[in-house]
Design an enzyme around this catalytic site. Structure first.
Site, PDB file in Angstrom:
ATOM      1  N   ASP A  38      10.914  -9.852  13.108  1.00 53.19           N
ATOM      2  CA  ASP A  38      11.056 -10.628  14.341  1.00 53.19           C
ATOM      3  C   ASP A  38      12.432 -11.259  14.485  1.00 53.19           C
ATOM      4  O   ASP A  38      12.898 -11.475  15.587  1.00 53.19           O
ATOM      5  CB  ASP A  38       9.917 -11.646  14.515  1.00 53.19           C
ATOM      6  CG  ASP A  38       9.966 -12.776  13.526  1.00 53.19           C
ATOM      7  OD1 ASP A  38      10.175 -12.504  12.334  1.00 53.19           O
ATOM      8  OD2 ASP A  38       9.797 -13.939  13.936  1.00 53.19           O
ATOM      9  N   GLU A  60      12.579  -1.173   3.404  1.00 48.92           N
ATOM     10  CA  GLU A  60      13.999  -1.525   3.382  1.00 48.92           C
ATOM     11  C   GLU A  60      14.745  -0.936   2.201  1.00 48.92           C
ATOM     12  O   GLU A  60      15.932  -0.610   2.317  1.00 48.92           O
ATOM     13  CB  GLU A  60      14.172  -3.045   3.407  1.00 48.92           C
ATOM     14  CG  GLU A  60      13.836  -3.700   4.744  1.00 48.92           C
ATOM     15  CD  GLU A  60      12.367  -4.043   4.913  1.00 48.92           C
ATOM     16  OE1 GLU A  60      11.582  -3.721   3.985  1.00 48.92           O
ATOM     17  OE2 GLU A  60      11.985  -4.629   5.940  1.00 48.92           O
ATOM     18  N   HIS A 123       8.536 -18.916   8.468  1.00 55.11           N
ATOM     19  CA  HIS A 123       8.123 -17.786   7.627  1.00 55.11           C
ATOM     20  C   HIS A 123       9.380 -17.079   7.111  1.00 55.11           C
ATOM     21  O   HIS A 123      10.437 -17.139   7.744  1.00 55.11           O
ATOM     22  CB  HIS A 123       7.221 -16.830   8.404  1.00 55.11           C
ATOM     23  CG  HIS A 123       7.843 -16.204   9.617  1.00 55.11           C
ATOM     24  ND1 HIS A 123       8.120 -16.907  10.765  1.00 55.11           N
ATOM     25  CD2 HIS A 123       8.259 -14.935   9.855  1.00 55.11           C
ATOM     26  CE1 HIS A 123       8.663 -16.098  11.650  1.00 55.11           C
ATOM     27  NE2 HIS A 123       8.770 -14.900  11.142  1.00 55.11           N
ATOM     28  N   HIS A 124       9.236 -16.407   5.997  1.00 54.24           N
ATOM     29  CA  HIS A 124      10.341 -15.739   5.302  1.00 54.24           C
ATOM     30  C   HIS A 124      11.371 -16.717   4.718  1.00 54.24           C
ATOM     31  O   HIS A 124      12.510 -16.342   4.479  1.00 54.24           O
ATOM     32  CB  HIS A 124      11.111 -14.745   6.201  1.00 54.24           C
ATOM     33  CG  HIS A 124      10.283 -13.706   6.889  1.00 54.24           C
ATOM     34  ND1 HIS A 124       9.017 -13.363   6.487  1.00 54.24           N
ATOM     35  CD2 HIS A 124      10.552 -12.906   7.961  1.00 54.24           C
ATOM     36  CE1 HIS A 124       8.550 -12.410   7.301  1.00 54.24           C
ATOM     37  NE2 HIS A 124       9.443 -12.122   8.191  1.00 54.24           N
ATOM     38  N   GLY A 421      22.237   4.749 -11.148  1.00 57.95           N
ATOM     39  CA  GLY A 421      21.075   5.425 -11.721  1.00 57.95           C
ATOM     40  C   GLY A 421      19.724   4.859 -11.366  1.00 57.95           C
ATOM     41  O   GLY A 421      18.825   4.795 -12.200  1.00 57.95           O
ATOM     42  N   ASP A 451       9.382  14.341 -10.540  1.00 61.57           N
ATOM     43  CA  ASP A 451       8.062  13.872 -10.109  1.00 61.57           C
ATOM     44  C   ASP A 451       7.940  12.358 -10.280  1.00 61.57           C
ATOM     45  O   ASP A 451       7.365  11.665  -9.449  1.00 61.57           O
ATOM     46  CB  ASP A 451       6.921  14.620 -10.824  1.00 61.57           C
ATOM     47  CG  ASP A 451       7.129  14.777 -12.333  1.00 61.57           C
ATOM     48  OD1 ASP A 451       8.104  14.227 -12.880  1.00 61.57           O
ATOM     49  OD2 ASP A 451       6.301  15.465 -12.947  1.00 61.57           O
ATOM     50  N   ASN A 478       7.271  18.046 -13.947  1.00 62.84           N
ATOM     51  CA  ASN A 478       7.294  18.238 -15.400  1.00 62.84           C
ATOM     52  C   ASN A 478       6.493  17.143 -16.094  1.00 62.84           C
ATOM     53  O   ASN A 478       6.796  16.747 -17.220  1.00 62.84           O
ATOM     54  CB  ASN A 478       8.739  18.324 -15.918  1.00 62.84           C
ATOM     55  CG  ASN A 478       9.544  17.077 -15.587  1.00 62.84           C
ATOM     56  OD1 ASN A 478       9.014  16.131 -14.998  1.00 62.84           O
ATOM     57  ND2 ASN A 478      10.807  17.066 -15.960  1.00 62.84           N
ATOM     58  N   GLY A 480       6.013  13.871 -15.675  1.00 57.59           N
ATOM     59  CA  GLY A 480       6.444  12.506 -15.944  1.00 57.59           C
ATOM     60  C   GLY A 480       7.927  12.336 -16.193  1.00 57.59           C
ATOM     61  O   GLY A 480       8.743  13.145 -15.763  1.00 57.59           O
ATOM     62  N   GLU A 484      13.267   9.919 -19.960  1.00 60.38           N
ATOM     63  CA  GLU A 484      12.921   8.765 -20.797  1.00 60.38           C
ATOM     64  C   GLU A 484      12.340   9.221 -22.131  1.00 60.38           C
ATOM     65  O   GLU A 484      12.605   8.621 -23.167  1.00 60.38           O
ATOM     66  CB  GLU A 484      11.907   7.880 -20.075  1.00 60.38           C
ATOM     67  CG  GLU A 484      12.365   7.335 -18.735  1.00 60.38           C
ATOM     68  CD  GLU A 484      13.336   6.173 -18.846  1.00 60.38           C
ATOM     69  OE1 GLU A 484      14.504   6.431 -19.221  1.00 60.38           O
ATOM     70  OE2 GLU A 484      12.944   5.039 -18.549  1.00 60.38           O
TER      71      GLU A 484
HETATM   72  C1  TPP Z   1       9.395  -6.410   4.109  1.00 58.95           C
HETATM   73  C2  TPP Z   1       9.245  -6.744   5.556  1.00 58.95           C
HETATM   74  N1  TPP Z   1       9.881  -6.034   6.486  1.00 58.95           N
HETATM   75  C3  TPP Z   1       9.746  -6.323   7.792  1.00 58.95           C
HETATM   76  C4  TPP Z   1       8.952  -7.348   8.201  1.00 58.95           C
HETATM   77  C5  TPP Z   1       8.783  -7.670   9.686  1.00 58.95           C
HETATM   78  N2  TPP Z   1       7.397  -7.443  10.115  1.00 58.95           N
HETATM   79  C6  TPP Z   1       6.477  -8.408  10.110  1.00 58.95           C
HETATM   80  S1  TPP Z   1       4.967  -7.897  10.607  1.00 58.95           S
HETATM   81  C7  TPP Z   1       5.549  -6.339  10.896  1.00 58.95           C
HETATM   82  C8  TPP Z   1       4.679  -5.280  11.462  1.00 58.95           C
HETATM   83  C9  TPP Z   1       3.360  -5.102  10.789  1.00 58.95           C
HETATM   84  O1  TPP Z   1       2.709  -4.050  11.436  1.00 58.95           O
HETATM   85  P1  TPP Z   1       1.263  -3.602  10.997  1.00 58.95           P
HETATM   86  O2  TPP Z   1       1.149  -3.655   9.532  1.00 58.95           O
HETATM   87  O3  TPP Z   1       0.935  -2.324  11.643  1.00 58.95           O
HETATM   88  O4  TPP Z   1       0.346  -4.782  11.518  1.00 58.95           O
HETATM   89  P2  TPP Z   1      -0.410  -4.966  12.911  1.00 58.95           P
HETATM   90  O5  TPP Z   1       0.134  -6.223  13.497  1.00 58.95           O
HETATM   91  O6  TPP Z   1      -0.164  -3.773  13.745  1.00 58.95           O
HETATM   92  O7  TPP Z   1      -1.836  -5.118  12.490  1.00 58.95           O
HETATM   93  C10 TPP Z   1       6.900  -6.249  10.576  1.00 58.95           C
HETATM   94  C11 TPP Z   1       7.685  -5.027  10.700  1.00 58.95           C
HETATM   95  C12 TPP Z   1       8.313  -8.095   7.211  1.00 58.95           C
HETATM   96  N3  TPP Z   1       7.536  -9.132   7.487  1.00 58.95           N
HETATM   97  N4  TPP Z   1       8.450  -7.760   5.910  1.00 58.95           N
HETATM   98  C1  TPP Z   2      14.436   1.861 -10.123  1.00 60.11           C
HETATM   99  C2  TPP Z   2      14.405   2.422 -11.512  1.00 60.11           C
HETATM  100  N1  TPP Z   2      13.358   2.184 -12.302  1.00 60.11           N
HETATM  101  C3  TPP Z   2      13.301   2.686 -13.553  1.00 60.11           C
HETATM  102  C4  TPP Z   2      14.315   3.448 -14.032  1.00 60.11           C
HETATM  103  C5  TPP Z   2      14.276   4.036 -15.435  1.00 60.11           C
HETATM  104  N2  TPP Z   2      14.213   5.500 -15.384  1.00 60.11           N
HETATM  105  C6  TPP Z   2      15.334   6.262 -15.434  1.00 60.11           C
HETATM  106  S1  TPP Z   2      15.010   7.884 -15.319  1.00 60.11           S
HETATM  107  C7  TPP Z   2      13.361   7.617 -15.255  1.00 60.11           C
HETATM  108  C8  TPP Z   2      12.380   8.732 -15.218  1.00 60.11           C
HETATM  109  C9  TPP Z   2      12.654   9.788 -14.205  1.00 60.11           C
HETATM  110  O1  TPP Z   2      11.636  10.716 -14.286  1.00 60.11           O
HETATM  111  P1  TPP Z   2      11.640  12.000 -13.362  1.00 60.11           P
HETATM  112  O2  TPP Z   2      12.071  11.637 -12.015  1.00 60.11           O
HETATM  113  O3  TPP Z   2      10.302  12.651 -13.475  1.00 60.11           O
HETATM  114  O4  TPP Z   2      12.791  12.879 -13.968  1.00 60.11           O
HETATM  115  P2  TPP Z   2      12.746  13.995 -15.098  1.00 60.11           P
HETATM  116  O5  TPP Z   2      13.661  13.532 -16.173  1.00 60.11           O
HETATM  117  O6  TPP Z   2      11.340  14.175 -15.551  1.00 60.11           O
HETATM  118  O7  TPP Z   2      13.287  15.205 -14.391  1.00 60.11           O
HETATM  119  C10 TPP Z   2      13.081   6.253 -15.295  1.00 60.11           C
HETATM  120  C11 TPP Z   2      11.718   5.685 -15.245  1.00 60.11           C
HETATM  121  C12 TPP Z   2      15.417   3.656 -13.189  1.00 60.11           C
HETATM  122  N3  TPP Z   2      16.471   4.355 -13.562  1.00 60.11           N
HETATM  123  N4  TPP Z   2      15.425   3.149 -11.931  1.00 60.11           N
HETATM  124 MG    MG Z   3       9.674  14.350 -14.334  1.00 56.18          MG
END
Ligand code: TPP
Ligand code: TPP
Ligand code: MG
Ligand code: MG
Lengths: 571, 571
Positions: A38, A60, A123-124, A421, A451, A478, A480, A484
């Site tokens: 909003d 986001e 809010h927020h 990374g 995956d 693969n 998981g 790691e």
């Molecule tokens: C992380 C985040 N991003 C954006 C917002 C802004 N925001 C508040 S409510 C809302 C929409 C929610 O829509 P929905 O879940 O469909 O609820 P409805 O009112 O349609 O039941 C948004 C985008 C937020 N509160 N938090």
């Molecule tokens: C946001 C975030 N959380 C956790 C990690 C730690 N981390 C690095 S690589 C990895 C696993 C990736 O697995 P996958 O995507 O299946 O790749 P693979 O090596 O199996 O091809 C994790 C958990 C990270 N780098 N970033």
């Molecule tokens: Mg994997």
């Protein structure tokens, strides 16, 4: 709204939001990523008015990753989030962009200046009346912060932020309070485009450095060029290319520099990453008596665990904010001017040839009767299938190490996050890159994710569909977190992931009939057939492929790097 | 590892990680949320050893939300993330927990102390050698920060963080460098449980305040009790309940206080939120000459846009860190002791009855021949179907305003994020709450989220399946961000979302045959049948319901609140 005296004094009054989005349009942005909230809704009304497209991401963090991918293709990007909840959701994406020098303008819709001043319990907020906490959180990961609390300063602050974003190639943070959106400011400024050129080096100083570089270069017996990420991110690719072509010196890239060099050039030699280098490369690079190192970022994952064996005595470093010849530093001397002049004045060099990387699959992989898709087989094979101008995104995991073994056609844009990374990045980034590609008329955006990684940000496939994008997505199945496992916990449950029916997701995310094609490849034969399948290759649909690989297989370079990481963690 | 002198001096040497997880187990945590990363892998090995369960979330933001939901059911929770990328991904969840007083112990796996000291260029850093940036980012949203860089301090710092977390009921941040995981510290400390009691008020001061309160209470002609969120979060529910029952005073809750009061009590009167109150409530509350306000958080969304009409001259505020009688403040006087003594000494009060909320659906909704599921019909109807002890989670959007009209059976735990209001929260939170429910033997966890909100964190349904949880999930399908439409952009595209085939997701996320049941209800009749369906109500499977509602319909209280927000934003 009555026009006040201030507005009357303006030559061409425009609303703050219009000014902001017009500036973004002027620097080449055509689409804005983000999520509504909003505090930013009124601002969003100005996006179509400024000729921009609103992407509308699922969340986001993903929007931040997408903006990052978009910027890596188009040069710069923008994201709009809402105060607190929205902006904090993408802190990690902005930190990644900061770390990896990606210019993103982050616009945060704020509560009205009156609400901020009174510290009211909206809010927020954290409930403590403090409206500065979130801007402060972003300070350490932004190269400029512009809080638009006053119409008199708004235009200057907007211009400043966008300029810094471009020039420093890092994220900036702009707050846009809801009551400022429609405030009138001077629109005549918009007739003068923003100055985005790098300040030239001081001539005398630059000439001095060029002479020093040339002196060493002429004295060297077997010099080489080594190109890394900052050559891309600080926009020195043209100067780098000219030097490579004119000099004919053997040229290598660090993993983060992949895509910076035309890999079809005869003097391109492959990837250098210490012990993780392409075949023959380590020997050639490490025996060189002079390395022209352009835009290096010597991080652990970019050097196969700090296994570089290059002496600073044999190195000249070119950077965006300094040049270093052996141990002599020249602060403020930017690479672009120096490289251009060095190329002009090159003269005769002593050239000792380097290795030539092939597109070929290792002999033992070809001979093997094993149908399984191995990492050692797949990545070189991919190189034969890629086309000029492809955008290739690889996720942290087996993919971004595997790609070291893929020789690219001309003009491939390789996107990955080797330093930061953050997994999940690649899928979000793919959405932004594919959109940028569409805007630029680039045909293919190809994603390789794991995956495990895919599960973090899978819903951005929905955003691709919503925006009619048609990337080719490979999910490496693969079982998981293989990367790691190589570091710690070989068969521990925490390195497993829930097994998804990945292929069913495009439809679940609302793909209309014909909008997405899905595949599963389990053998080398399957891959060969897929790569030949016209219905796959020439399709205009989004293509989603489950690429099945063994749980315990990894590219060689990853094995080395993981071993080094495990050792360091225990130290 | 050779035992050094220091270790020999320890009575019962234990590893730092074992100490940490044992402490968490001692305060009632049975499961740890989070995502692995190489800097935390070695620590994860200790989780099963300490008798704890590793959840393994899809991403860190979702893990943070889940930890929040788990804490709201079990009293406290813990999450493990990895340095930089992991921790920054959940900053928004931690900020939400800070804002809403939810105690979460956030453990971040750090690079080794040696690597930190040398400032080396590791992955997941900003590339600038600064290892403090991320801890600093978390400082503003944590009530304690413990950096475990030294085994001598580790136990003290761990104990301190957990105690602060519990007592202040807010997140704390603990760094665990990879080389510290196995360092030996004194395990004998573990024999003494942590002190988690609130320090009692100073007796003389407390008695003084109690007398003042009683003086006003006895003089009042038609006093009432109004209960809000902090009564829950600062653990004053028993004292509050005793006061309500013993006094017999008409009792109301603010929206964030919903679930704090037994709504089947004869003196329960409904939700007070200014102009957004339940029928008859506003009149009774605003004409009261004394309001005993327990744990108030007077934020915009909790007061239907600041439409409270209560004079401070008629108010006594009870809080965790002060009491206020009209304008007289008593800093440091915590509500728990005061409320207990007031209840003991109540004496005779003048009681003027309040309204009694019914479980009934409004007459015009019953009479309407319209089959569409309206907001005005659904939420009261839900109240008739809920059961004692249900956990009911409502997302920011139409759901968390709709729930104001739902009268609860006894002991319902209502979870929502009315102040922080981050969408996506509810689905993550549901995973944590459902797991906590399972551990406590609570039968049902019921989620109401919006189609827009669900898209942010949908993959946590996978984590529910992976952990064999069986919540009942309602996704309100109303074509996008209805709550936002009411604030700004009634039919603007930015308030639309991609239409998903929501029902197909549990299977896509790996539900085994029989593990999930899916439904779609489009009419009141469908809802009635669903609520009666034994196969739905008594199932042990995860149940996933598409609840179709009109795009342009919202609960009355939301309409009011949205209007106020729109006005304020434009001011
Ligand atoms: C992380 C985040 N991003 C954006 C917002 C802004 N925001 C508040 S409510 C809302 C929409 C929610 O829509 P929905 O879940 O469909 O609820 P409805 O009112 O349609 O039941 C948004 C985008 C937020 N509160 N938090
Ligand atoms: C946001 C975030 N959380 C956790 C990690 C730690 N981390 C690095 S690589 C990895 C696993 C990736 O697995 P996958 O995507 O299946 O790749 P693979 O090596 O199996 O091809 C994790 C958990 C990270 N780098 N970033
Ligand atoms: Mg994997
Ligand atoms: Mg909706």
């Amino acid at each position: 709204m009555a026009t006040d005296i201030r507005t009357q004094a303006l030559q061409k009054p425009v609303d703050v939001a219009e000014y902001l989005f017009t500036r973004l349009r002027q620097v080449g942005i055509e689409s804005i990523h983000g999520v509504p909230g909003d505090y930013n809704l009124a601002a969003l009304d100005y996006i179509p008015k400024a000729g921009l497209h609103w992407v509308g991401n699922c969340n986001e963090l993903n929007a931040g990753y997408a903006a990052d991918g978009y910027a890596r293709v188009k040069g710069i990007s923008a994201i709009v989030t809402t105060f607190g909840v929205g902006e904090l959701s993408c802190v990690n994406a902005m930190a990644g962009a900061y770390s990896e020098y990606v210019p993103i303008v982050h616009i945060v819709g704020y509560p009205s200046t009156a609400a901020q001043k009174d510290g009211i319990l909206l809010h927020h907020t954290l409930g403590n009346g403090d409206y500065n906490v979130f801007a402060n959180i972003s300070k350490g990961i932004s190269c400029a912060t512009s809080l638009l609390n006053d119409p008199f300063e708004a235009a200057t602050l907007i211009d400043h932020a966008i300029q810094e974003c471009w020039i420093q190639s890092r994220p900036v943070y702009i707050s846009l309070p809801s009551d400022m959106v429609q405030k009138k400011i001077e629109g005549a400024r918009l007739d003068t485009p923003l100055k985005l050129d790098y300040a030239p080096n001081e001539t005398e100083k630059e000439d001095y450095v060029v002479d020093v570089v040339l002196k060493y270069l002429h004295a060297a017996k077997n010099p080489i060029i080594l190109v890394d990420a900052c050559a891309i991110r600080h926009r020195a690719l043209k100067e780098t290319h000219d030097l490579i072509v004119t000099s004919g010196l053997p040229t290598f890239v660090a993993p983060m520099g992949k895509g910076a060099v035309d890999e079809t050039l005869p003097n391109y030699g492959g990837v250098y990453a210490g012990d993780g280098s392409n075949a023959g490369v380590r020997e050639r690079v490490e025996s060189s008596d002079l390395i022209l190192s352009i835009g290096a970022i010597k991080s652990d994952f970019n050097t196969a665990g700090f296994t570089y064996h290059i002496s600073q005595l044999n190195t000249i470093d070119f950077h965006s904010n300094y040049t270093r010849v052996r141990y002599s530093e020249y602060p403020g001397v930017r690479m672009n001017g120096v490289l251009a002049k060095v190329t002009q004045k090159l003269g005769k060099l002593s050239i000792e040839e380097g290795p030539t990387p092939s597109n070929e699959i290792p002999q033992d992989e070809i001979m093997s009767g094993e149908p399984t898709i191995t990492q050692a087989w797949f990545w070189p094979r991919l190189g034969q299938w890629l086309k000029a101008k492809d955008i290739v995104i690889t996720e942290t995991g087996t993919a971004n190490f595997g790609i070291w073994e893929t020789r690219f056609p001309k003009d491939v844009n390789a996107i990955s996050q080797v330093l930061w990374g953050s997994i999940g990045y690649a899928t979000g980034s793919c959405q932004g890159a594919a959109l940028a590609a569409k805007e630029l008329g680039i045909a293919r955006t190809i994603l390789f994710t794991g995956d495990g990684s895919f599960q973090l940000t899978a819903q951005e496939v929905s955003t691709m569909l919503r925006n009619n994008l048609n990337p080719i997505i490979f999910v490496i199945c693969n079982g998981g977190y293989t990367i790691e496992r190589y570091i710690h916990g070989w068969q521990d449950a925490y390195n497993d992931v829930q097994e998804w029916d990945y292929k069913s997701l495009p439809k679940a995310f609302g793909a209309k009939p014909g909008q997405a094609q899905t595949y599963r490849v389990e053998s080398k034969q399957d891959v060969e057939m897929l790569f030949l399948d016209k219905n796959f290759v020439e399709s205009k649909a989004l293509r989603f492929v489950e690429l099945v690989m063994p749980w315990d297989d990894a590219p060689k370079a990853l094995k080395l790097t993981a071993e080094a990481a495990a050792k360091r963690n225990a130290e």
